[in-house]
Design a protein around this motif. Structure first.
Motif, mmCIF file in Angstrom:
data_model
loop_
_atom_site.group_PDB
_atom_site.id
_atom_site.type_symbol
_atom_site.label_atom_id
_atom_site.label_comp_id
_atom_site.label_asym_id
_atom_site.label_seq_id
_atom_site.Cartn_x
_atom_site.Cartn_y
_atom_site.Cartn_z
ATOM 1 N N ILE A 1 5.169 -20.745 13.993
ATOM 2 C CA ILE A 1 4.122 -21.435 14.738
ATOM 3 C C ILE A 1 4.204 -20.951 16.181
ATOM 4 O O ILE A 1 5.298 -20.798 16.719
ATOM 5 C CB ILE A 1 4.341 -22.958 14.685
ATOM 6 N N PHE B 1 7.138 -28.892 22.380
ATOM 7 C CA PHE B 1 7.244 -28.070 21.179
ATOM 8 C C PHE B 1 8.549 -27.296 21.162
ATOM 9 O O PHE B 1 9.112 -27.038 20.115
ATOM 10 C CB PHE B 1 6.037 -27.139 21.076
ATOM 11 N N ARG B 2 9.023 -26.971 22.350
ATOM 12 C CA ARG B 2 10.343 -26.329 22.412
ATOM 13 C C ARG B 2 11.402 -27.299 21.914
ATOM 14 O O ARG B 2 12.351 -26.923 21.240
ATOM 15 C CB ARG B 2 10.668 -25.904 23.830
ATOM 16 N N ALA C 1 11.002 -29.440 19.689
ATOM 17 C CA ALA C 1 10.917 -29.482 18.231
ATOM 18 C C ALA C 1 11.406 -28.171 17.622
ATOM 19 O O ALA C 1 11.397 -28.016 16.406
ATOM 20 C CB ALA C 1 9.484 -29.758 17.795
ATOM 21 N N GLY C 2 11.798 -27.245 18.446
ATOM 22 C CA GLY C 2 12.434 -26.037 17.936
ATOM 23 C C GLY C 2 11.553 -24.812 17.882
ATOM 24 O O GLY C 2 11.986 -23.770 17.419
ATOM 25 N N ILE C 3 10.334 -24.926 18.352
ATOM 26 C CA ILE C 3 9.452 -23.757 18.293
ATOM 27 C C ILE C 3 9.771 -22.812 19.442
ATOM 28 O O ILE C 3 9.771 -23.220 20.606
ATOM 29 C CB ILE C 3 7.976 -24.188 18.350
ATOM 30 N N HIS C 4 10.080 -21.572 19.109
ATOM 31 C CA HIS C 4 10.487 -20.626 20.148
ATOM 32 C C HIS C 4 9.351 -19.789 20.677
ATOM 33 O O HIS C 4 9.420 -19.267 21.772
ATOM 34 C CB HIS C 4 11.594 -19.709 19.603
#
Lengths: 209, 100
Positions: free
Chosen positions: B3, B15-16, B18-21
């Motif tokens: 994503i 979002f970071r 939540a782990g989205i890089h």
């Protein structure tokens, strides 16, 4: 097909009749496909509305939690926690078939993570960070669900439009034109027959006189 | 696939968490357009997340492209406008406004 391009022959007539039959069969099938797609679309539409609402709700909640975390921890604290999250949520796309339309089936993996896997220090941060993180994880999950439904809708709509166009083209353009050509050939053949008969009669009358 | 999130630094921070890089912090319009184009061209991106206000900021042409893109699927969040383009499409292909 303009009328003047048609050769008024018997074989052409037979071919044409066969083609009309084919067009009509195709028309019926396509019409059924269109209706089926629209039914299918109705099912997805309900889901799409729900997921849209859920997405907005999840986003509102996540925003709120973020604001709280920013107030409690300070922007730097939140940022440092955010940058230490290591696990990346992955999405896998499978394919599903709805009446000939290929739609994706998106699955997310490792979106929601247990507290210890998040990567930031549990002791150094307050629970607001955890709650914010889980709120955003929920949001991401909802996004994945929405993405699947939205793509399905787009694909279905495209297909509906295509099928509708084909149905209409057959109904209002192809079939009437073929029928017109068939009638033209029939008339022409009849006309030729009458001419032939008349010619014979004339010859006969002349030879008898 | 992954994503990707494009938006202001506040927007992407969550979002970071939540782990989205794959997050791109952009603040002005040219950078936004550049990031969007980059994400569209990336085969690894499966879903692209934008905020609704950023969605309105990109040029009209790109906006249409985003709305119609299937891979990656573009999701705009936070605005009421999210369903508008879809609504238009429904109107066009079904002939009736079925949305709400």
């Amino acid at each position: 097909m303009a009328l003047r391009d048609i050769k008024p022959t018997r074989s052409e007539l037979i071919n044409l009749k066969r083609r009309i039959q084919l067009s009509e069969r195709g028309y019926k099938i396509l019409k059924m496909k269109r209706d089926g797609l629209i039914l299918e679309f109705f099912k997805v539409l309900g889901q799409a509305k729900d997921s849209q609402n859920a997405l907005n709700a999840a986003y509102a909640r996540a925003e709120e939690m973020m604001a709280v975390a920013n107030t409690v921890e300070g922007a730097i604290g939140v940022k440092s926690a955010a940058f230490s999250v290591k696990e990346v949520p992955q999405i896998g796309v499978k394919q599903k078939n709805i009446m000939g339309v290929v739609v994706p089936e998106i699955q997310g993996s490792s979106v929601t993570k247990p507290l210890v896997d998040r990567g930031y220090g549990v002791l150094g941060t307050s629970s607001t960070i955890d709650e914010t993180a889980s709120a955003f994880e929920d949001l991401v999950e909802q996004i994945i669900r929405s993405a699947e439904i939205e793509t399905t809708m787009k694909r279905l709509l495209e297909e509906i439009e295509k099928t509708k166009r084909r149905v209409n083209a057959l109904e209002f353009k192809v079939i009437p034109e073929q029928a017109e050509a068939r009638d033209f050939i029939k008339m022409r053949l009849d006309e030729m027959e009458r001419e032939e008969l008349f010619r014979l009669k004339r010859i006969k009358a002349r030879s008898q006189a | 696939m992954e994503i990707a999130v494009i938006g202001s630094s506040d927007f992407i921070l969550g979002f970071r968490l939540a782990g989205i890089h794959r997050t791109y912090a952009v603040d002005d319009e040219p950078r936004l357009v550049e990031a969007v184009n980059q994400a569209l061209a990336d085969p690894q991106v499966g879903i692209l997340v934008l905020s609704a206000s950023d969605m309105e900021r990109v040029p009209r042409r790109l906006q249409t492209q985003l709305e119609e893109s299937v891979r990656p699927t573009v999701i705009a969040i936070g605005g009421k406008e999210a369903g508008l383009s879809l609504r238009e499409k429904i109107k066009r292909s079904v002939g009736v406004d079925l949305w709400k």
